[in-house]
Design a protein around this motif. Structure first.
Motif, short mmCIF file in Angstrom:
data_model
loop_
_atom_site.label_atom_id
_atom_site.label_comp_id
_atom_site.label_asym_id
_atom_site.label_seq_id
_atom_site.Cartn_x
_atom_site.Cartn_y
_atom_site.Cartn_z
N LEU A 136 -5.74 4.39 -0.43
CA LEU A 136 -5.01 4.22 -1.69
C LEU A 136 -5.84 4.69 -2.87
O LEU A 136 -5.32 5.32 -3.80
CB LEU A 136 -4.62 2.75 -1.86
CG LEU A 136 -3.62 2.44 -2.98
CD1 LEU A 136 -2.35 3.25 -2.83
CD2 LEU A 136 -3.32 0.94 -3.00
N ALA A 137 -7.14 4.44 -2.85
CA ALA A 137 -8.00 4.96 -3.91
C ALA A 137 -8.01 6.48 -3.91
O ALA A 137 -7.98 7.12 -4.98
CB ALA A 137 -9.43 4.42 -3.75
N ALA A 138 -8.02 7.08 -2.72
CA ALA A 138 -7.98 8.54 -2.65
C ALA A 138 -6.65 9.08 -3.14
O ALA A 138 -6.58 10.14 -3.78
CB ALA A 138 -8.23 8.99 -1.20
N THR A 139 -5.57 8.36 -2.87
CA THR A 139 -4.23 8.82 -3.23
C THR A 139 -3.97 8.70 -4.73
O THR A 139 -3.40 9.60 -5.35
CB THR A 139 -3.17 8.02 -2.45
OG1 THR A 139 -3.41 8.19 -1.05
CG2 THR A 139 -1.76 8.48 -2.78
N THR A 140 -4.38 7.57 -5.32
CA THR A 140 -4.12 7.35 -6.75
C THR A 140 -5.14 8.03 -7.63
O THR A 140 -4.86 8.34 -8.80
CB THR A 140 -4.13 5.85 -7.08
OG1 THR A 140 -5.44 5.31 -6.82
CG2 THR A 140 -3.09 5.10 -6.27
N PHE A 199 0.83 -1.20 0.00
CA PHE A 199 0.00 0.00 0.00
C PHE A 199 0.88 1.26 0.00
O PHE A 199 0.58 2.25 -0.68
CB PHE A 199 -0.93 0.01 1.22
CG PHE A 199 -2.07 -0.95 1.13
CD1 PHE A 199 -3.20 -0.65 0.37
CD2 PHE A 199 -2.04 -2.16 1.78
CE1 PHE A 199 -4.26 -1.53 0.29
CE2 PHE A 199 -3.09 -3.06 1.70
CZ PHE A 199 -4.20 -2.74 0.95
N GLN A 200 1.98 1.21 0.74
CA GLN A 200 2.83 2.39 0.84
C GLN A 200 3.65 2.61 -0.42
O GLN A 200 3.86 3.75 -0.85
CB GLN A 200 3.72 2.27 2.07
CG GLN A 200 2.91 2.27 3.37
CD GLN A 200 3.77 2.17 4.60
OE1 GLN A 200 4.85 2.73 4.66
NE2 GLN A 200 3.29 1.46 5.61
N SER A 201 4.14 1.54 -1.05
CA SER A 201 4.90 1.75 -2.29
C SER A 201 3.99 2.22 -3.42
O SER A 201 4.40 3.04 -4.25
CB SER A 201 5.65 0.47 -2.67
OG SER A 201 4.79 -0.62 -2.81
N PHE A 202 2.74 1.75 -3.47
CA PHE A 202 1.80 2.28 -4.45
C PHE A 202 1.56 3.77 -4.22
O PHE A 202 1.49 4.56 -5.16
CB PHE A 202 0.47 1.53 -4.37
CG PHE A 202 0.43 0.22 -5.09
CD1 PHE A 202 1.06 0.04 -6.31
CD2 PHE A 202 -0.26 -0.86 -4.55
CE1 PHE A 202 1.01 -1.17 -6.98
CE2 PHE A 202 -0.33 -2.07 -5.21
CZ PHE A 202 0.32 -2.23 -6.43
N ALA A 203 1.41 4.16 -2.96
CA ALA A 203 1.20 5.58 -2.65
C ALA A 203 2.43 6.40 -3.04
O ALA A 203 2.30 7.53 -3.53
CB ALA A 203 0.88 5.75 -1.17
#
Length: 320
Positions: free
Chosen positions: A82-86, A45-49
């Motif tokens: 993650l949805a909010a970040t991406t 989750f953190q690397s995707f962010a």
């Protein structure tokens, strides 16, 4: 849904910036989504962010993260964040993990694998739907929900190898996620079980995602070494060996080389020219798979990142 082709980050990142080339590739290529499996170095989750913060905002999926590592509330919160970040839809895939892993983290395995998964997925789905998770369960008793936050949708995925978990996914999940499964096994065993579970629950069957390990054939390559580099751990795990046996692929944890040869013979690990691999990917779609995820873990392990990215592009463009 139109069948799509996606990409797996083919290694466990030591630093979050290591996944950026793959996020960039998804942004600029026909690939649909970037996936990561569970990692115990840099958390997915953190690397995707991190990749999103670096400017590469793409659809992502976790396939799968392991339930003993996070409470359902934390799981729902991370997926929605993650949805909010991406700014893109997220597939949040979960699975119970091997029983030895449960023992190491929880002190004992779940008494019922299916019972624990049912409670976990139900709680996560309700919270992502904006409702409180009200359950007095044996594994995840909860009486709370997430604070409202508008985001792109989050689909809840469930790792599926065998029929009973496939039936549960048909009943509860938005996405069923397989790993190391042949096209024939998915079409003949997993999909009927998914549809049966969905029919019993009076709902549409979930989408089916297949993580497919593969490599291009080249004169200097040994396909057995590639299959081992990609899947030696899976060939030792009882639940993977049982799934492979059900699909006609016999393995022995004491003879991993023979197991790798069986993966190749049984088309659970794909090896061939670029057009052969493209045809094999299309066979997954023809079997009823909605999303094929190209897994070049063995190539990355043995031949490095540059060869992996070049090979990935050849395969994706040939199949797409």
């Amino acid at each position: 849904m139109v069948a799509v082709l996606s990409v797996l980050v083919p290694f466990v990142p030591h630093r979050p910036e290591h996944i950026v080339p793959y996020a960039a590739y998804v942004q600029w290529s026909p690939a649909h989504r970037l996936w990561q499996g569970q990692a115990t170095l840099v958390e997915p989750f953190q690397s995707f962010a991190f990749a999103a913060g670096a400017g590469f905002r793409v659809p992502v999926g976790t396939g799968v993260t392991l339930m003993p590592l996070r409470h359902p509330y934390e799981a729902a919160l991370q997926a929605r964040s993650l949805a909010a970040t991406t700014g893109h839809p997220v597939v949040a895939g979960f699975g119970p993990g091997a029983q030895v892993f449960q023992q190491q983290l929880l002190g004992a395995p779940y008494r019922s694998q299916l019972g624990a998964v049912r409670e976990y997925v139900t709680a996560v789905r309700r919270m992502l739907d904006g409702e409180p998770a009200e359950q007095d369960g044996a594994y995840f008793p909860m009486h709370t929900g997430l604070h409202p936050l508008p985001t792109p949708p989050v689909e809840v995925g469930l790792g599926v190898l065998r029929p009973r978990m496939a039936e549960l996914a048909g009943e509860l999940a938005d996405v069923a996620i397989s790993w190391l499964t042949s096209a024939d096994y998915l079409g003949e065993v997993v999909l009927p079980a998914l549809r049966a579970g969905a029919a019993a629950a009076g709902r549409p069957a979930p989408r089916l995602v297949a993580m497919v390990p593969m490599a291009l054939a080249r004169p200097d390559r040994d396909p057995v070494r590639l299959a081992l580099a990609s899947n030696s751990g899976h060939l030792r795990m009882p639940h993977y060996r049982d799934m492979l046996r059900r699909s006609g692929i016999e393995t022995d944890p004491q003879d991993l080389e023979a197991g790798a040869k069986a993966l190749l013979a049984g088309q659970a690990f794909l090896y061939g020219g670029v057009e052969e691999l493209a045809a094999s990917i299309r066979a997954y779609w023809a079997a009823g798979v909605d999303e094929v995820v190209v897994n070049l873990t063995g190539v990355h392990q043995l031949h490095g990142p540059q060869a992996t990215l070049a090979e990935l592009d050849l395969i994706v463009r040939a199949a797409a």
